[in-house]
Design an enzyme around this catalytic site. Structure first.
Site, PDB file in Angstrom:
ATOM      1  N   HIS A  15      -5.409  -8.686  -5.700  1.00 47.04           N
ATOM      2  CA  HIS A  15      -6.416  -9.706  -5.970  1.00 47.04           C
ATOM      3  C   HIS A  15      -7.397  -9.188  -7.010  1.00 47.04           C
ATOM      4  CE1 HIS A  15      -9.652  -8.305  -2.812  1.00 47.04           C
ATOM      5  NE2 HIS A  15      -9.100  -7.294  -3.416  1.00 47.04           N
ATOM      6  N   CYS A  34     -13.345  -3.759  -8.464  1.00 43.69           N
ATOM      7  CA  CYS A  34     -12.581  -4.859  -7.860  1.00 43.69           C
ATOM      8  C   CYS A  34     -12.497  -6.077  -8.779  1.00 43.69           C
ATOM      9  CB  CYS A  34     -13.192  -5.263  -6.523  1.00 43.69           C
ATOM     10  SG  CYS A  34     -13.052  -3.970  -5.277  1.00 43.69           S
ATOM     11  N   HIS A  40      -5.937  -5.565  -8.624  1.00 41.77           N
ATOM     12  CA  HIS A  40      -5.748  -4.325  -7.872  1.00 41.77           C
ATOM     13  C   HIS A  40      -5.241  -4.724  -6.496  1.00 41.77           C
ATOM     14  CE1 HIS A  40      -9.647  -5.619  -6.333  1.00 41.77           C
ATOM     15  NE2 HIS A  40      -9.447  -4.822  -5.298  1.00 41.77           N
ATOM     16  N   HIS A  42      -4.308  -3.880  -2.134  1.00 37.76           N
ATOM     17  CA  HIS A  42      -4.703  -3.271  -0.861  1.00 37.76           C
ATOM     18  C   HIS A  42      -3.536  -3.324   0.106  1.00 37.76           C
ATOM     19  CE1 HIS A  42      -9.007  -3.024  -1.724  1.00 37.76           C
ATOM     20  NE2 HIS A  42      -8.900  -4.227  -2.279  1.00 37.76           N
ATOM     21  N   ASP A  80       2.134 -11.461   1.973  1.00 38.02           N
ATOM     22  CA  ASP A  80       2.651 -10.127   1.674  1.00 38.02           C
ATOM     23  C   ASP A  80       3.264 -10.055   0.279  1.00 38.02           C
ATOM     24  OD1 ASP A  80       3.160  -7.415   2.364  1.00 38.02           O
ATOM     25  OD2 ASP A  80       5.249  -7.922   2.822  1.00 38.02           O
ATOM     26  N   HIS A  81       2.853  -9.033  -0.463  1.00 34.29           N
ATOM     27  CA  HIS A  81       3.313  -8.764  -1.828  1.00 34.29           C
ATOM     28  C   HIS A  81       3.049  -9.942  -2.767  1.00 34.29           C
ATOM     29  CE1 HIS A  81       5.200  -5.363   0.145  1.00 34.29           C
ATOM     30  NE2 HIS A  81       5.201  -4.794  -1.046  1.00 34.29           N
ATOM     31  N   GLU A 125      -9.572  -4.065   4.895  1.00 39.76           N
ATOM     32  CA  GLU A 125      -9.181  -3.964   3.491  1.00 39.76           C
ATOM     33  C   GLU A 125      -8.909  -2.500   3.140  1.00 39.76           C
ATOM     34  OE1 GLU A 125     -10.617  -6.680   0.050  1.00 39.76           O
ATOM     35  OE2 GLU A 125     -11.982  -4.963   0.145  1.00 39.76           O
TER      36      GLU A 125
END
Length: 136
Positions: A15, A34, A40, A42, A80-81, A125
């Site tokens: 994100h 961020c 980037h 997490h 996810d991903h 996070e």
């Protein structure tokens, strides 16, 4: 008497925290690294907590197999991903902060959990940064 059951899940997502109406300098001032224009990622840890009475027939507050399937279908398979800013419609105009992601997850799951049960989402996070949302 109420008791809380918890289910832990994981997903990875990218994100960028930014406001499009701010320039890069202002975004960096508020969101730091961020706000990287190239995004980037997490490795999120999710704790889903369901609180309610113990069913006298099953001994469960909620069958954790059902909760596991709900989390997979409504959260893991969706997030996810993924690049949250680009691939999740709810974050096209909403900053995908941990706070907003936890609210999104709560709504995704709330629709499938009996209304007499309380629901809380804790989203890590990082190991030191996490939020909890319980729909209030």
């Amino acid at each position: 008497m109420e008791i809380t059951v918890h289910r832990v899940a994981y997903f990875n997502a990218a994100h960028r925290l930014f406001r499009p109406d701010w320039d890069d300098a202002k975004n960096f001032e508020v969101f730091g690294k961020c706000s990287n224009p190239n995004y980037h990622g997490h490795n999120y840890e999710l704790v889903v907590s369901v609180t309610g009475p113990v069913d006298p027939e099953t001994g469960f507050v909620m069958d954790l197999k059902i909760l596991k399937r709900l989390i997979r279908a409504e959260v893991e398979d969706t997030l996810d991903h993924k690049n949250l800013n680009l691939e999740i419609p709810e974050f096209k105009n909403t900053n995908p902060t941990a706070e907003n992601i936890s609210i999104y997850i709560w709504h995704q799951l709330r629709a499938h959990i009996p209304t007499h049960l309380k629901l809380a989402i804790t989203l890590y996070e990082t190991p030191r940064n996490y939020v909890t949302y319980s729909g209030k």
